[in-house]
Design an enzyme around this catalytic site. Structure first.
Site, mmCIF file in Angstrom:
data_model
loop_
_atom_site.group_PDB
_atom_site.id
_atom_site.type_symbol
_atom_site.label_atom_id
_atom_site.label_comp_id
_atom_site.label_asym_id
_atom_site.label_seq_id
_atom_site.Cartn_x
_atom_site.Cartn_y
_atom_site.Cartn_z
ATOM 1 N N TRP A 102 0.809 -1.220 0.000
ATOM 2 C CA TRP A 102 0.000 0.000 0.000
ATOM 3 C C TRP A 102 0.839 1.265 0.000
ATOM 4 O O TRP A 102 0.543 2.213 -0.735
ATOM 5 C CB TRP A 102 -1.012 -0.020 1.137
ATOM 6 N N ASP A 172 -1.555 6.641 6.041
ATOM 7 C CA ASP A 172 -2.677 5.817 5.586
ATOM 8 C C ASP A 172 -2.991 4.828 6.709
ATOM 9 O O ASP A 172 -2.170 3.965 7.029
ATOM 10 C CB ASP A 172 -2.258 5.081 4.301
ATOM 11 N N LYS A 196 -12.282 -1.644 6.107
ATOM 12 C CA LYS A 196 -11.577 -2.650 6.896
ATOM 13 C C LYS A 196 -12.118 -2.665 8.325
ATOM 14 O O LYS A 196 -12.503 -3.684 8.844
ATOM 15 C CB LYS A 196 -10.075 -2.376 6.913
HETATM 16 C C1 PLP Z 1 -7.347 -1.596 1.420
HETATM 17 C C2 PLP Z 1 -6.278 -0.592 1.558
HETATM 18 C C3 PLP Z 1 -6.108 0.449 0.631
HETATM 19 C C4 PLP Z 1 -6.953 0.579 -0.617
HETATM 20 O O1 PLP Z 1 -8.203 0.982 -0.307
HETATM 21 P P1 PLP Z 1 -9.302 1.284 -1.439
HETATM 22 O O2 PLP Z 1 -10.401 1.861 -0.612
HETATM 23 O O3 PLP Z 1 -9.637 -0.025 -2.062
HETATM 24 O O4 PLP Z 1 -8.739 2.239 -2.395
HETATM 25 C C5 PLP Z 1 -5.124 1.373 0.866
HETATM 26 N N1 PLP Z 1 -4.328 1.291 1.944
HETATM 27 C C6 PLP Z 1 -4.457 0.298 2.843
HETATM 28 C C7 PLP Z 1 -3.544 0.252 4.023
HETATM 29 C C8 PLP Z 1 -5.433 -0.676 2.675
HETATM 30 O O5 PLP Z 1 -5.550 -1.658 3.579
#
Ligand code: PLP
Length: 360
Positions: A102, A172, A196
């Site tokens: 990511w 993030d 998540k």
């Molecule tokens: C799932 C995830 C993403 C991507 O998320 P989307 O909403 O599908 O764009 C980005 N960063 C992390 C840490 C993730 O777990």
């Protein structure tokens, strides 16, 4: 209904209570004669719910008053573009911590828009470790330092965060938001997809220190412009209403269950159940640096890939879903987000021991 034990990495398990509330109020919201998903985002029905959602989020994460909070669409992935577009200023660099899938994707997008310095590159250790936060210092001409607090696919998680001084720190937190308290004041921006740990897919949360906007690039199109979204509280265009409603209910559930602090206790308890099975066996193996093991996404391996396949198939027959590791890293992964009941983790631990007895 016999409910599955849901170890999917995202979208992922939601609290049963929240699903039931959504079901009960799907057709008529609070006796108002219409559904939340039919209401205008410019009307009181939605806006009252939205304001409560943001207020609860702020309270649970102890967000100081000089931060803006709102939701956008486009997933966490859109932020990979918006962040450099807004904050990577010409003639400067952005520091990225290359820690796994990511963070790397975010860095790759930033490279298309400006100069990226990889402060740390986990390629050599196959993204199984992280830098010591005490040693992390941004470059001299850095616009910001970027990290991913929990690498959902690799299964590594920052335990502390660096002090970056005057250089904005951006994180993030898609996959560990509200699984523990976070020193928000160290960050200028925290964001993530909600699917998540916070609710049904669709919304992305943005938490941004107001002063960060002073360092913004100009000439941005409307949707790409954080200043516009801050001013409109995320309601410049139609927000992902259904997702935000779900988040509101999940936040209420988190509050009822001890807040971020309560979730941290649960996460510690649940993840140790699985890590203990791994550590007390020569059959299971954790590929990641023990110092940075994720409490949300537990990655583990078996002696060979045939056994891993067998493990996933047999677990599925026992009603345990989502245990296959991401295709990019292989192996197995159990995601044990906030809403996953402890009993399901105990069942997985029992299944692991049984599987070892029969195949070890
Ligand atoms: C799932 C995830 C993403 C991507 O998320 P989307 O909403 O599908 O764009 C980005 N960063 C992390 C840490 C993730 O777990």
């Amino acid at each position: 209904m016999e409910r599955k034990k849901n170890f999917f990495a995202g979208p992922s398990v939601l609290p049963m209570e929240v699903l039931e509330q959504m079901r009960d109020q799907m057709v008529e919201y609070n006796g108002q004669g219409l559904s939340m998903v039919e209401a205008s985002h410019r009307g009181g029905l939605f806006e009252d719910m939205y304001d409560e959602c943001l207020a609860t989020f702020k309270e649970l994460l102890h967000v100081p008053d000089d931060y803006d909070m709102y939701f956008l669409g486009g997933g966490a992935t859109l932020q990979f573009t918006m962040i450099p577009m807004n904050f990577l200023r010409p003639g400067t660099v952005a520091d990225y911590i290359k820690s796994g899938t990511w963070a790397n994707k975010a860095g790759e997008d930033a490279e298309k828009l400006g100069s990226v310095n990889y402060y740390y590159d986990g390629t050599d250790n196959k993204f199984t470790s992280l830098p010591d936060p005490a040693t992390v210092k941004p470059s001299k001409n850095s616009s910001y330092l970027y990290l991913c607090s929990n690498e959902t696919i690799g299964g590594i998680e920052w335990q502390d965060f660096p002090d970056t001084g005057d250089v904005p720190l951006i994180g993030d937190m898609s996959s560990d938001i509200l699984s523990r308290p976070v020193p928000v004041e160290k960050f200028d921006m925290i964001y993530g997809g909600v699917q998540k740990n916070l609710g049904p897919a669709g919304a992305t949360f943005i938490i941004m220190k107001k002063s960060l906007l002073e360092k913004q690039n100009s000439n941005l199109t409307a949707y790409m412009d954080y200043k516009l979204h801050s001013k409109e509280k995320g309601l410049y265009n139609t927000p992902p209403v259904f997702s935000i409603w779900g988040v509101k209910l999940v936040l209420d559930w988190i509050k009822k269950n001890g807040g971020a602090e309560g979730m941290a206790v649960r996460a510690q308890e649940k993840s140790s159940i699985i890590y203990n099975v791994i550590d007390s066996s020569a059959f299971f193996r954790s590929p990641v640096d023990a110092k940075y093991r994720s409490k949300m996404n537990i990655v583990f391996r078996l002696p060979n890939e045939d056994l891993e396949k067998k493990f996933v198939n047999e677990a599925q027959k026992e009603g345990m879903l989502g245990l296959k590791g991401h295709r990019s890293v292989g192996g197995l992964r159990a995601s044990v987000y906030n809403a996953l009941p402890k009993e399901d983790v105990v069942s997985l631990a029992q299944f692991m021991k049984e599987f070892e007895k029969n195949n070890g």
